[in-house]
Structure formats: structure tokens, C-alpha cells
Design an enzyme around this catalytic site. Sequence first.
Site, PDB file in Angstrom:
ATOM      1  CG  ASP A 229      -1.988   0.799   0.617  1.00  0.00           C
ATOM      2  OD1 ASP A 229      -2.263   1.704   0.135  1.00  0.00           O
ATOM      3  OD2 ASP A 229      -3.260   0.471   1.718  1.00  0.00           O
TER       4      ASP A 229
HETATM    5  C1  BGC Z   1      -5.105   3.643  -0.084  1.00  0.00           C
HETATM    6  C2  BGC Z   1      -4.962   2.213  -1.348  1.00  0.00           C
HETATM    7  C3  BGC Z   1      -4.359   3.119  -3.154  1.00  0.00           C
HETATM    8  C4  BGC Z   1      -3.689   3.904  -2.441  1.00  0.00           C
HETATM    9  C5  BGC Z   1      -3.036   4.533  -3.838  1.00  0.00           C
HETATM   10  C6  BGC Z   1      -3.988   4.128   0.076  1.00  0.00           C
HETATM   11  O1  BGC Z   1      -4.173   5.404   0.386  1.00  0.00           O
HETATM   12  O2  BGC Z   1      -5.205   2.641   0.838  1.00  0.00           O
HETATM   13  O3  BGC Z   1      -6.383   1.994  -1.415  1.00  0.00           O
HETATM   14  O4  BGC Z   1      -4.644   2.179  -3.400  1.00  0.00           O
HETATM   15  O5  BGC Z   1      -3.349   4.935  -0.740  1.00  0.00           O
HETATM   16  O6  BGC Z   1      -3.304   5.858  -3.762  1.00  0.00           O
END
Ligand code: BGC
Length: 748
Positions: A229
Site C-alpha cells: 500500500d
Molecule cells: C490506499 C489504497 C490506494 C493507495 C493509492 C492508499 O492510501 O489505502 O487503497 O490504492 O493509497 O492511492
Amino acid sequence: MTIENDRPGDLDQLALLCTGSDYWNTHVDESRGVRRIRMADGPHGLRVQDDDSPDHLGLGRSLPATCFPPAVALASSWDAELVAEVGGAIAVEARAQGVDVVLGPGLNMKRSPLCGRNFEYYSEDPLLAGVLAGAMVRGIQSKGVAATLKHFALNNQETERMRVSADIDPRPLHEIYLRAFEIAVREGEPWMVMSSYNAINGEYASQSKWLLTDILRDEWGFDGLVVSDWGGVYDPVAAVAAGLDLRMPGSATNEKVLQAARGGKLDVVVLERVAARLRQLGERTASIVPAPKADVATNHALCRRAAAESAVLLHNKRGLLPLDVTSVKSVALIGELARTPRYQGAGSSAVNPTRLVSALEALGDAMSDVRFEAGYRLDGVADDTLRAAAVEAARAADTVVMVLGLPAVDEAEGHDRTSIELPAVQVDLLRAVSAVSSRVVVVLSNGSVVTTAGWRDQCGALVEFWLTGQAHGEAIVDVLTGVVNPAGRLAETIPLRIEDTPAYIDFPGEGLHVRYGEGLYIGYRWYDARKMPVDYPFGHGLSFTQFDYDDLVIDRHDASDPIAFTASITVANVGDRDGAEVVQLYVAAPSGVLRMPEQELRAFAKVRVAAGRSERVTIAVPRNRLRHFHPQAGWVETGGEVAVLIGASSRDVRLRSTLDLPNKPLSEPLTMWSPLGHWFAHPQAGPKLNAVIDANGGMRGRLGDLLADPAGRDSILGIPLASIMQFPRIPFSEQDLANIMAAIDPRP
Ligand code: BGC
């Protein structure tokens, strides 16, 4: 050991591949056939950003894309084909925008209705979540775009999501939280998985070899790429070693990984494997040439259909719905949300929609005499003037449609909710409106559950639309006017009070630990076990027609067949409208060894039945869905007699039958640590042990007396053999027990 490097600069290059080149892209290595791969959020539509001002929180505006219904709504369709169709449409738009990877679906379990990101997730049940997320993956990847299952695993809250440890016992970990991902991995075969921010039992998911390699790859057979993530890697070297291929976002260097590789702390084989997985991802995502064409109007229409088919008719007591557009003379449309739709949640999944249709626009188009009044403010501040105008409009109208729901600020990535109540100003307005009109229809717009218990008797009909995506108003009008017969069913229980919910005491934890104290008992498993009333049960949803269930036939398959059994049912549509029913199959598998939920969803089927007709539905139950995770013995298959329940909801069981599964009933394997009583009860070990005891003169002394005494017997039968052996004058030896163990199957 220092790595010999026969390709100058090669370790630098390999280390770089383990991270992104910027916010959304990977590095390139032509010599290894690794091309640039572009990623974008998110689960229900694309969030492709301008490379000059990226962010991962959905702050910056992105290119227009179709905003489909988020997972909370799609899940209520219980329709894997529909979910796959939406996935395909998202992927076509992705290809058109040069995106190789969609960062979704998210399928974390809805442990608490308070989780701020529940709108992005599917269900409280791992089977439903896993099957639908798997369908989304299939749909996306059918167009040559990678899907990403996220957030692996146990990211079930937003509070301290980057630091908290989810502390959980083995059984709920495997049977509920990992099972959803396992089903989605096996059914969807995703090309990517995203690790979660949080730790699991003290170890960060992004650097857990147990999670990312032993479970994901070795046990489930995942062969794609694991991405972190965004900003969710705390020790980049440990992460790569554990099986995390790609750390996002990235930059022009990857110093720590490079130094570890140079110093021999990170095997170059691991880095080459990352390169190979990137190459494979590049090949997989280039497999469909030329890219299919995206069509904004077609996708908007799909969005409308998907939202309408996902709507859940909670009640229709006074038969108010569907509204007959020819006989309803005037409608008062009340609620700021009718003008300012809530159609998606906030955060990284937020899409900049190609169109947005409000209920005000759509109802105005469908009916001639529609008067709109805002009635309440979205910031929750009471406004007597708005309220009075709305009550006046309601009094004058033939029928009232009220759009109620949660303001955007309540549901966003990064924070959890604190209540499951509708804003007080809205409830207050509903009471005032119902005092002047007996024909009030309430339409709900919210991404996570709101309890309706305190006010639902104030309206004649209540429809939960969740978050609809961009065709908001059209979907509402389609359902209210009966163009679409609602066929959504709740993918999560609506509780009466937050205090009743399974994780109430333990959510969101303290001291950076959240204890999953409710164990297996998430959602309906909890309310069923405690025999608690709920507002609306899991699986509930009405239709404008009625269905009868009949003639359940169970066909048990051979023990070697991966399908354990099939259940066939006749579903008759006894009303006068075509409709769709969701047949739910629950299994109740009592066991003397593991404490079992009252019933668990093991299969389901959505069936369309024309008015006056009936359909024979056959549902297959794979054997591995009947497994349970014994804390010591690992996965064990359910055996012996189980009950098969066929329901229109978890609390509306229509047909039931029993079935004898070929496996032995769940049992604890016999060990030296098993109590004397278990040894006696074991069909093979018991007679052998008794024979040895008799041959050696029987149980003597205090132990013998207690065994013969009904009041003392259980205290002796409960002593493990390893302990009994330490008492004097025991009529069997360690060697006797070892001989018995060698001669029997310890699992009776
Ligand atoms: C989120 C993810 C997301 C990623 C990219 C993170 O803060 O938890 O679900 O895909 O950011 O934007």
C-alpha cells in the site's frame, strides 16, 4: 557473502525494480524485458492523475471516468456476473487511459459498521466477499488489465491503520479474514495483491513472509506480483525478503535494498524474481491488442443498471412502491441529498465522474408535478425555515419521496465513524413529514449501515441504495417507479444499536493493538449465536413480486469430488412481475470439538424468474468451503451429519434438510496430552488401553477410587495422560502408550 556482479550497475538496476519510479509507475529494465507499468485507483472507477500533482488520498482532481457503484452497493446485488461486467467496463476505461493496473477490488471484512472505508468493501461474510471480489478480478483482467486484491490483510479499520496490530486467534484469522482473500485468489486468479498497512499479531503485513509467501503463494498458488500500500513499507529490505515485490510510491533510488544486496544480506535471486514477476505482469497486461474502446454513454447505462439492481427494498409495508407514474398526481421530493447526491465515498477511491445525475433531475424528468424542498442541511445544523417548507410541500403532495443519508464527511478513508445513526435533523424532519403525509417513501444514501429502528415506522416504504455511483438519480427513479424490480439483498446485517455489534468493545482498540475478541462471530454469526434481534438481517431484501421455495433435493457427491454436494430447489414467482431472487444456502455443522456458528453461508445463486413461472435452481457446494481451522490440527473437513438450510435471508429459512458427509465428524486427534477420558472414548485406543489396565490389575489407590465415584470421575477423566503418568502405581507405562499410538489412527 558479497555478490559478484558481472553486469556493472546491475544490482542498482535490480534494486530499483523493487520500487516505483514515481507515484504511479514502475521502473524499466529493457535488458530483462521489464516495461513501464502504470497503476491507478481504484475499485469502482479510475482515478488517473496528472503526473505533476499526484496524491494517494483522492485530493487532487483526476481525469473524468465513469464512477460505478462502490463495492457496498455491488455486493448487495449478490450477482457475480454483474460485478464482473462492471470490472470489465472499468478495465476498458483503464486501457483507454494507458493504465495497466487497477488498484482494486478491496475486500476487507466488515468487522464493524464503523469502519470508515466500509463503502469500499463487500461484506461481513467471507464467502460473499470472496466470490464477488473474485468476479471483479475476472472482469477486469478479461480486458488485459491487472486487478489488485487489497488490502491484504486485516485492514478492518481506519483508526491507526498504519500502526495498529490486528491481534487475532488462528481460527477467525483463517476461517474469516484470510478465507475471503483465498476465495478471491482461487476464483479470480489476480495478477496483483496489495499488502495492508497494519500489522497482524505484531508483524507488519508488508514484511510478513508467513503472509506474503507461505500463505499467499505456497498455500493458495498466487503467482502474480505483490505491491505495498502507498507508503506502507517500514523496512524495505525485510519486505523484499518476505515476498513484497514492489514498494510504492517510489523514486530514483532504492538505497537500503541496494546496500543489502551489495552486502549479501539480500539474495540476488530474490531480486531477479521481482524482475521476472514485473516482466510477467507487463506481458499479461499487454495480452489483448488492440485495446477495446471505452464508451462513456454505454458505461453510464451500465452504472445505472448496476445501481438499480443493487438496491435493497427494506420494507414496503403499505405497498407504496412501485409508484404508478400515471396515477401519482404530485410528488414532494425532500432532502438536500436529492439535489446534492451522495454517490461515492471520499479518499483514494474517489472518481471524477463523467456525468452525475441527481434524484431531483431524474425524478423531474420522469414525473410532471415534482416539488423539491431541501428540508435539512448536510452539516447537521437545524434549520427551521427549510424544515417548515418541506413539511408544507409534503402536506400539499400526493406522495412524498425523501432522500436521507450520511453526509460525505462521515465516510472517508483515514477515519472511522462513531455512530450508526442518521443525522438527527433528518430523523426529526421525517417525523414532521410523516405527521402530515401517510405516503412517505424513504430513499437511503450511505456507504455504511445506518440503523433504521428508531424511525422506519414513519415511512411506508424504505429502499437502501447505498452509494450508487454517477447514475444516482436515474437508478432511484428506475426502482421507485418499478422499471427495475429490486433484487438486492443485504450483504451485511443492519443492527439495532451500535452497542449490539460484535466488535463494539474492541473497536478500534487501544495502545496500537486491536483485539479481535469476537473471534469467528462477525456479522450474522454473532447475532445468531446470541439470538439477538436485528434491524434487518443479513441476506434480507424484498421484491415487488413474491417467491415460493419448494422441493429441496440434496445430492451428495463422492468423497473424491471437489464438490461436496449440490442442492436443487424450485423457485416459483407467484406474483405478477418478473423478478430475481437470491437463494442462500447455509450449513449448520455442529461439532463436539470446535464451537460452531449457528449457520454459515456456503453458497448462493441469483435466479431470474418470470411472473407466474418457476425455475429449478441447482447450487453446488465445494468441499473446501466446509473446512474449519482447528487451532492445533489446522484445516479439517466437516464430517458427519450437517443441516442444509435454504433461505431467502439468514433469518428467513424456507427449506431444510440434513446430510451425512463422508468425512468423520470433526474430532481432536489423540496425543499424549489428550485427557484420559478421550483415550477411553477413542474407538481404537480405548479398548487397547482398557486391556492394558486390566492386565496390570486395574486402576488402584486414590485414582481408582475417584474413577469409581460418580462425583469424582470427571476430575480424573480430565487429566491428560502425560500428567497421569506422573502419579504413582499407574497400571500402564509410557511404552504401553507408545505401542497403542503406533497401532491406531489418532484421528478417530
Ligand atoms: C490506499 C489504497 C490506494 C493507495 C493509492 C492508499 O492510501 O489505502 O487503497 O490504492 O493509497 O492511492
